[in-house]
Scaffold this active site. Structure first.
Site, mmCIF file in Angstrom:
data_model
loop_
_atom_site.group_PDB
_atom_site.id
_atom_site.type_symbol
_atom_site.label_atom_id
_atom_site.label_comp_id
_atom_site.label_asym_id
_atom_site.label_seq_id
_atom_site.Cartn_x
_atom_site.Cartn_y
_atom_site.Cartn_z
ATOM 1 N N ILE A 191 0.836 -1.211 0.000
ATOM 2 C CA ILE A 191 0.000 0.000 0.000
ATOM 3 C C ILE A 191 0.866 1.254 0.000
ATOM 4 O O ILE A 191 0.631 2.189 -0.777
ATOM 5 C CB ILE A 191 -0.966 0.002 1.211
ATOM 6 N N VAL A 276 0.525 0.158 7.565
ATOM 7 C CA VAL A 276 1.376 -0.779 8.306
ATOM 8 C C VAL A 276 0.765 -2.179 8.373
ATOM 9 O O VAL A 276 1.009 -2.932 9.295
ATOM 10 C CB VAL A 276 1.635 -0.243 9.734
ATOM 11 N N ARG A 278 -2.762 -4.957 7.676
ATOM 12 C CA ARG A 278 -4.205 -5.035 7.930
ATOM 13 C C ARG A 278 -4.465 -6.093 8.986
ATOM 14 O O ARG A 278 -3.687 -7.029 9.142
ATOM 15 C CB ARG A 278 -4.937 -5.376 6.611
ATOM 16 N N ALA A 326 -6.342 -10.772 -2.785
ATOM 17 C CA ALA A 326 -7.679 -11.079 -3.278
ATOM 18 C C ALA A 326 -7.730 -12.462 -3.936
ATOM 19 O O ALA A 326 -8.634 -13.267 -3.660
ATOM 20 C CB ALA A 326 -8.103 -10.003 -4.272
ATOM 21 N N HIS A 448 7.257 -12.923 -30.960
ATOM 22 C CA HIS A 448 8.207 -11.821 -31.063
ATOM 23 C C HIS A 448 7.544 -10.635 -31.746
ATOM 24 O O HIS A 448 6.850 -10.838 -32.743
ATOM 25 C CB HIS A 448 9.430 -12.263 -31.866
HETATM 26 P P1 FAD Z 1 -12.679 -8.213 2.211
HETATM 27 O O1 FAD Z 1 -12.432 -7.799 0.825
HETATM 28 O O2 FAD Z 1 -12.143 -7.371 3.312
HETATM 29 O O3 FAD Z 1 -14.259 -8.382 2.356
HETATM 30 C C1 FAD Z 1 -14.851 -8.721 3.567
HETATM 31 C C2 FAD Z 1 -16.313 -8.317 3.497
HETATM 32 O O4 FAD Z 1 -16.966 -8.845 4.635
HETATM 33 C C3 FAD Z 1 -16.539 -6.822 3.525
HETATM 34 O O5 FAD Z 1 -17.424 -6.452 2.492
HETATM 35 C C4 FAD Z 1 -17.178 -6.564 4.888
HETATM 36 O O6 FAD Z 1 -18.107 -5.491 4.853
HETATM 37 C C5 FAD Z 1 -17.897 -7.881 5.116
HETATM 38 N N1 FAD Z 1 -18.135 -8.178 6.535
HETATM 39 C C6 FAD Z 1 -17.257 -8.178 7.556
HETATM 40 N N2 FAD Z 1 -17.870 -8.559 8.705
HETATM 41 C C7 FAD Z 1 -19.167 -8.788 8.381
HETATM 42 C C8 FAD Z 1 -20.295 -9.210 9.127
HETATM 43 N N3 FAD Z 1 -20.220 -9.512 10.433
HETATM 44 N N4 FAD Z 1 -21.485 -9.313 8.480
HETATM 45 C C9 FAD Z 1 -21.604 -9.035 7.147
HETATM 46 N N5 FAD Z 1 -20.547 -8.653 6.399
HETATM 47 C C10 FAD Z 1 -19.348 -8.538 7.012
HETATM 48 N N6 FAD Z 1 -4.978 -7.578 -3.067
HETATM 49 C C11 FAD Z 1 -4.585 -8.055 -4.259
HETATM 50 O O7 FAD Z 1 -4.582 -9.272 -4.454
HETATM 51 N N7 FAD Z 1 -4.213 -7.222 -5.279
HETATM 52 C C12 FAD Z 1 -4.188 -5.892 -5.130
HETATM 53 O O8 FAD Z 1 -3.852 -5.169 -6.064
HETATM 54 C C13 FAD Z 1 -4.593 -5.346 -3.887
HETATM 55 N N8 FAD Z 1 -4.613 -4.020 -3.702
HETATM 56 C C14 FAD Z 1 -5.048 -3.519 -2.509
HETATM 57 C C15 FAD Z 1 -5.041 -2.143 -2.331
HETATM 58 C C16 FAD Z 1 -5.467 -1.603 -1.134
HETATM 59 C C17 FAD Z 1 -5.487 -0.109 -0.957
HETATM 60 C C18 FAD Z 1 -5.934 -2.462 -0.096
HETATM 61 C C19 FAD Z 1 -6.451 -1.898 1.192
HETATM 62 C C20 FAD Z 1 -5.929 -3.828 -0.250
HETATM 63 C C21 FAD Z 1 -5.473 -4.377 -1.458
HETATM 64 N N9 FAD Z 1 -5.424 -5.745 -1.671
HETATM 65 C C22 FAD Z 1 -4.990 -6.247 -2.862
HETATM 66 C C23 FAD Z 1 -5.828 -6.701 -0.621
HETATM 67 C C24 FAD Z 1 -7.252 -7.192 -0.910
HETATM 68 O O9 FAD Z 1 -8.119 -6.087 -0.952
HETATM 69 C C25 FAD Z 1 -7.687 -8.171 0.156
HETATM 70 O O10 FAD Z 1 -6.747 -9.231 0.243
HETATM 71 C C26 FAD Z 1 -9.048 -8.756 -0.186
HETATM 72 O O11 FAD Z 1 -10.017 -7.755 -0.296
HETATM 73 C C27 FAD Z 1 -9.483 -9.759 0.882
HETATM 74 O O12 FAD Z 1 -10.699 -10.303 0.495
HETATM 75 P P2 FAD Z 1 -11.732 -10.904 1.567
HETATM 76 O O13 FAD Z 1 -12.916 -11.316 0.773
HETATM 77 O O14 FAD Z 1 -11.041 -11.877 2.424
HETATM 78 O O15 FAD Z 1 -12.117 -9.669 2.500
HETATM 79 P P1 NAD Z 2 2.276 -4.744 4.231
HETATM 80 O O1 NAD Z 2 2.344 -5.786 5.255
HETATM 81 O O2 NAD Z 2 2.440 -5.086 2.804
HETATM 82 O O3 NAD Z 2 3.350 -3.606 4.540
HETATM 83 C C1 NAD Z 2 3.377 -2.914 5.746
HETATM 84 C C2 NAD Z 2 4.769 -2.354 5.941
HETATM 85 O O4 NAD Z 2 4.741 -1.490 7.050
HETATM 86 C C3 NAD Z 2 5.796 -3.432 6.237
HETATM 87 O O5 NAD Z 2 6.908 -3.267 5.386
HETATM 88 C C4 NAD Z 2 6.131 -3.209 7.692
HETATM 89 O O6 NAD Z 2 7.478 -3.532 8.005
HETATM 90 C C5 NAD Z 2 5.889 -1.722 7.829
HETATM 91 N N1 NAD Z 2 5.566 -1.299 9.181
HETATM 92 C C6 NAD Z 2 4.752 -1.911 10.075
HETATM 93 N N2 NAD Z 2 4.690 -1.183 11.217
HETATM 94 C C7 NAD Z 2 5.464 -0.096 11.031
HETATM 95 C C8 NAD Z 2 5.786 1.030 11.829
HETATM 96 N N3 NAD Z 2 5.295 1.169 13.054
HETATM 97 N N4 NAD Z 2 6.614 1.978 11.312
HETATM 98 C C9 NAD Z 2 7.113 1.842 10.051
HETATM 99 N N5 NAD Z 2 6.840 0.777 9.252
HETATM 100 C C10 NAD Z 2 6.019 -0.163 9.731
HETATM 101 O O7 NAD Z 2 0.885 -4.006 4.485
HETATM 102 P P2 NAD Z 2 0.146 -2.883 3.658
HETATM 103 O O8 NAD Z 2 1.057 -2.265 2.667
HETATM 104 O O9 NAD Z 2 -0.526 -2.036 4.672
HETATM 105 O O10 NAD Z 2 -0.948 -3.728 2.908
HETATM 106 C C11 NAD Z 2 -1.932 -4.478 3.659
HETATM 107 C C12 NAD Z 2 -2.256 -5.776 2.987
HETATM 108 O O11 NAD Z 2 -2.921 -5.524 1.762
HETATM 109 C C13 NAD Z 2 -1.018 -6.590 2.692
HETATM 110 O O12 NAD Z 2 -1.188 -7.873 3.210
HETATM 111 C C14 NAD Z 2 -0.923 -6.623 1.211
HETATM 112 O O13 NAD Z 2 -0.553 -7.907 0.735
HETATM 113 C C15 NAD Z 2 -2.319 -6.264 0.733
HETATM 114 N N6 NAD Z 2 -2.159 -5.442 -0.466
HETATM 115 C C16 NAD Z 2 -1.774 -6.060 -1.601
HETATM 116 C C17 NAD Z 2 -1.548 -5.317 -2.734
HETATM 117 C C18 NAD Z 2 -1.126 -6.003 -3.973
HETATM 118 O O14 NAD Z 2 -1.283 -7.218 -4.054
HETATM 119 N N7 NAD Z 2 -0.609 -5.306 -4.952
HETATM 120 C C19 NAD Z 2 -1.715 -3.944 -2.711
HETATM 121 C C20 NAD Z 2 -2.075 -3.342 -1.531
HETATM 122 C C21 NAD Z 2 -2.305 -4.110 -0.401
#
Ligand code: FAD
Ligand code: NAD
Length: 469
Positions: A191, A276, A278, A326, A448
């Site tokens: 992130i 930092v 999730r 995801a 290519h």
């Molecule tokens: P979530 O997507 O978190 O969905 C959980 C759902 O459960 C939510 O809609 C929530 O409202 C619902 N829920 C929770 N509790 C309840 C309840 N009690 N009742 C009803 N509903 C509930 N991953 C990638 O692979 N590629 C990427 O490029 C990527 N980019 C990211 C960028 C950002 C900024 C962030 C924050 C994350 C990114 N991720 C990426 C990580 C990815 O978003 C997550 O790994 C993924 O969404 C997890 O899917 P999930 O279905 O487990 O949970």
């Molecule tokens: P991350 O775990 O990828 O990175 C967090 C970073 O923050 C780590 O390098 C960690 O060492 C650092 N950190 C933690 N505590 C700290 C502190 N107190 N001070 C300074 N640095 C600190 O987590 P993220 O970037 O927040 O992303 C969250 C999750 O979402 C990840 O599991 C990631 O895989 C997923 N995500 C995936 C994608 C993708 O697939 N392209 C994109 C965005 C997010």
């Protein structure tokens, strides 16, 4: 008879895919989700579609177009007078993309006969769920099986409490209405690097503070070094080994105090993103009360087929830990659905691809050299600078690195830093999924001129027979 064969809690990529697959396999399925978007409306797709993968990629693409026009278009003979950014228009485009895709899930549910239920689910029995709708009304549903896919939420740190104005999490950072002049980011993970890149390309002076001493600690060391150098060239000021000790907000500015090997430091910024990691989301789910094991980090504990300690209750996606990606969650959802239907599906955790959508992108699958301690392996490495397609594109930074077993030639890891790495990595995933060798990739005919030829050449390189380098 129960109301449903399966109820899925959560409509993120893990939950909605699980629900669709269950319904495809003939199970009477409902999916409950509580997500309310910034317009106050229910929205399917979870974190990924609403505030994660999709909106971040929409802004990454928009900001890349601007950056390209500013820095590189002229070398292609294209100039543009009065190049400008309209952040509101960029955000509106992002919102349109998100809306299209989140509404698309509603359509997929309809087509596949998944009952979509808006509200918050709470487990009140092994086969009973209470749903509280957004208007406060409650209903109790019975079901043969439950799949928990409640995902994750941004982790917080006490030294930098978010205020949703100046100190924000990823959701806030996706919604800035103007380009902050000075932007601080805590965490150089996926992130931090992706959203740091977005705002840096649009003109922010970005400083990233990362606690660990190594950049992209889980990636291949050579790739990480190249990526760090390239991102630095683009203006990302990345401080490693920086431990944040506190933040203060005054006069519309944030002062971030941190310690690194040079001692106590301060950083003054207009906005601060806390990125930092999730944390799993089990809030008010009632999982613990039912006997579902939750570990010390808050993740739901499951067996190899994603069943919790309570028979008939499964959990998939971010809420069980492992790679918080995801596609990992979606495939777990498919596996659980298919096993409920009596299939023998399994999940290949060794071939989950990782991508970081910087420019260029970082992507890998399998082991890094650091993880291969004690294993004899060979390396093939090909630079994009030697690729005809990369030269034509005008983007030649990075390389493909292939690690193969020294004795059997079996692929152990493929690491890419370069344009379209996110697409190129799929070839490596396929090869590794089939237990392929470097020789298998080397024998395949690659069109290519394509960037994929760099994968081909790196595979040839494992045996010291690259043609173009
Ligand atoms: P979530 O997507 O978190 O969905 C959980 C759902 O459960 C939510 O809609 C929530 O409202 C619902 N829920 C929770 N509790 C309840 C309840 N009690 N009742 C009803 N509903 C509930 N991953 C990638 O692979 N590629 C990427 O490029 C990527 N980019 C990211 C960028 C950002 C900024 C962030 C924050 C994350 C990114 N991720 C990426 C990580 C990815 O978003 C997550 O790994 C993924 O969404 C997890 O899917 P999930 O279905 O487990 O949970
Ligand atoms: P991350 O775990 O990828 O990175 C967090 C970073 O923050 C780590 O390098 C960690 O060492 C650092 N950190 C933690 N505590 C700290 C502190 N107190 N001070 C300074 N640095 C600190 O987590 P993220 O970037 O927040 O992303 C969250 C999750 O979402 C990840 O599991 C990631 O895989 C997923 N995500 C995936 C994608 C993708 O697939 N392209 C994109 C965005 C997010």
């Amino acid at each position: 008879m129960a109301d449903y064969n399966v109820i899925v809690i959560g409509a993120g990529p893990a939950g909605y895919v699980a629900a669709i697959r269950c319904a495809q396999l003939g199970m009477k399925t409902a999916c409950i989700d509580k997500w309310i978007n910034s317009e106050g409306k229910s929205s399917l797709g979870g974190t990924c579609l609403n505030v994660g993968c999709i909106p971040s990629k929409a802004l990454l693409d928009s900001s890349h177009h601007y950056y390209f026009m500013q820095k590189h278009a002229a070398t292609h003979g294209i100039t543009c007078k009065d190049l400008d950014i309209d952040v509101a228009a960029m955000q509106a485009r992002k919102a349109t993309v998100v809306k299209k895709l989140t509404q698309g899930i509603g359509a997929l549910f309809k087509n596949n006969k998944v009952t979509s239920i808006e509200g918050t689910a709470r487990l009140i029995g092994n086969q009973q769920i209470e749903v509280t709708a957004h208007d406060g009304s409650k209903q109790t549903l019975t079901t043969d099986n439950i799949i928990i896919a409640t995902g994750s939420v941004p982790a917080k740190i006490p030294v930098a409490p978010t205020d949703d104005k100046l100190i924000v999490d990823s959701t806030g950072a996706l919604a800035f209405d103007s380009v902050p002049q000075r932007l601080g980011v805590i965490g150089a993970g996926a992130i931090g690097l992706e959203l740091g890149s977005v705002w840096s390309r649009l003109g922010s002076q970005v400083t990233i503070l990362e606690a660990l001493p190594d950049f992209l600690a889980t990636a291949d060391r050579k790739i990480a070094t190249f990526a760090q150098r390239e991102l630095k060239k683009q203006g990302l000021d990345i401080h490693l080994g920086a431990s944040v000790t506190g933040t203060t907000v005054a006069n519309n500015e944030v002062t971030v105090s941190y310690k690194d090997d040079k001692g106590e430091q301060q950083l003054l910024v207009d906005k601060l993103i806390v990125a930092v990691g999730r944390k799993p989301n089990t809030e008010s789910l009632g999982a613990g009360e039912l006997g579902i094991q939750i570990n010390e980090r808050g993740f739901i504990e499951v067996d190899e087929f994603r069943q919790t300690a309570v028979p008939g209750i499964y959990a998939v996606g971010d809420v069980i830990g492992g790679p918080m990606l995801a596609h990992k969650g979606s495939e777990e959802g498919v596996m659980v659905a298919e096993r409920l239907a009596g299939h023998k599906s399994e999940m290949s955790y060794d071939t989950v691809p990782w991508v970081i959508y910087t420019w260029p992108e970082v992507a890998w699958v399998g082991k890094t050299e650091a993880e291969l301690k004690g294993v004899a392996y060979k390396v093939g490495q090909f630079p994009f600078a030697a690729s005809g397609r990369a030269q034509a594109h005008g983007d030649t930074s990075g390389m493909v690195r292939i690690l193969a077993d020294a004795e059997t030639d079996r692929l152990l890891g493929v690491h890419i830093f370069g344009i379209s790495a996110s697409e190129l990595i799929s070839e490596a995933v396929v090869a590794m999924e089939f237990d392929g060798s470097a020789e298998d990739l080397a024998r395949m005919i690659h069109a290519h001129p394509t960037l994929a030829e760099a994968v081909h050449e790196a595979a040839l390189g494992v045996d010291g027979r690259m043609i173009h380098a």
